[in-house]
Design an enzyme around this catalytic site. Structure first.
Site, short mmCIF file in Angstrom:
data_model
loop_
_atom_site.label_atom_id
_atom_site.label_comp_id
_atom_site.label_asym_id
_atom_site.label_seq_id
_atom_site.Cartn_x
_atom_site.Cartn_y
_atom_site.Cartn_z
N CYS A 56 -38.63 -74.00 -50.26
CA CYS A 56 -38.80 -72.68 -49.67
C CYS A 56 -40.26 -72.23 -49.81
O CYS A 56 -41.15 -72.88 -49.28
CB CYS A 56 -37.81 -71.68 -50.26
SG CYS A 56 -37.64 -70.18 -49.25
N HIS A 71 -33.09 -74.27 -48.49
CA HIS A 71 -32.69 -74.40 -49.89
C HIS A 71 -31.65 -75.51 -50.02
O HIS A 71 -30.47 -75.30 -49.74
CB HIS A 71 -32.08 -73.09 -50.39
CG HIS A 71 -33.06 -71.99 -50.56
ND1 HIS A 71 -33.77 -71.81 -51.73
CD2 HIS A 71 -33.44 -71.01 -49.72
CE1 HIS A 71 -34.56 -70.75 -51.59
NE2 HIS A 71 -34.39 -70.26 -50.39
N GLU A 129 -30.39 -76.60 -52.71
CA GLU A 129 -29.44 -76.23 -53.77
C GLU A 129 -28.36 -75.27 -53.28
O GLU A 129 -27.36 -75.04 -53.96
CB GLU A 129 -30.20 -75.63 -54.97
CG GLU A 129 -30.66 -74.21 -54.80
CD GLU A 129 -31.94 -74.04 -53.98
OE1 GLU A 129 -32.45 -72.91 -53.93
OE2 GLU A 129 -32.41 -75.04 -53.40
#
Length: 202
Positions: free
Chosen positions: A81, A182, A184
């Site tokens: 990011c 992202h 994750e």
């Protein structure tokens, strides 16, 4: 066992990144210690918030030097990011130009789209020889951002996405790799992308 340093410099999403990596069976250190960062098998630079504010936080812990040292030694770095955005030369937010880490030429600027921020799942267009997106080229990934790079750095493999216009969704540049989205927060596809990155550390 593979040891990953997640750079801990005050950014908000470091723990979620660390948890996602831990689930893949690696040892994760949340750290801003220069020796721990230098000695890790891989370094992750996460980031949320404004470009200039993240750069200020990075400078406070000496991160520009840490990143430079690792890349000069051929040691892998993954930006996520705003951690990707700061790898570019400059960011322009609200008319204020801030210097980035300068690993790539280019400007990070506001998305030109009817709805900003760009928030949610989106398809990406990876290059044919991608490593990061091996096996997941047709998957969607989770984005939360208002700014992006719109031109590709030279001598890099670029993954594109679109929100109002095309923007750089990921960069693969030897030992320096990065994603605007992202991983994750991107479910199984994001976990596979992180696993693909970890395979490059061998």
């Amino acid at each position: 066992m593979t040891r990953i340093a997640v750079l801990d410099y005050g950014s908000g999403n470091v723990r979620s990144v660390a948890c996602a990596l831990s689930r893949l069976g690696v040892t994760v250190d949340l750290t801003s210690d220069p020796e721990a960062v230098a000695g890790a098998d891989g370094l992750v630079v996460p980031g949320v918030g404004a470009f200039a504010a993240v750069m200020d936080q990075l400078r406070r812990v000496g991160a520009p030097r840490m990143v430079e040292r690792r890349l000069a030694g051929g040691r892998p770095v993954l930006g996520i990011c705003v951690g990707m955005q700061v790898m570019f030369a400059r960011g322009n937010e609200h008319g204020v130009i801030a210097d980035g880490l300068g690993q790539w030429d280019g400007l990070v600027e506001r998305l030109d789209a009817p709805i900003v921020p760009h928030m949610g799942w989106a398809q990406v267009e990876p290059p044919a020889d991608t490593v990061l997106f091996r096996g997941i080229a047709d998957e969607r990934f989770y984005f939360v951002h208002s700014y992006a790079a719109r031109t590709a750095p030279e001598h890099t493999d670029i993954t594109w996405a679109e929100h109002g216009h095309r923007f750089v969704a990921a960069v693969e540049n030897g030992t320096l790799q990065a994603t605007q989205f992202h991983p994750e927060k991107s479910g199984d596809a994001g976990a596979q992308l992180l696993a693909n990155w970890l395979e490059t550390l061998d």
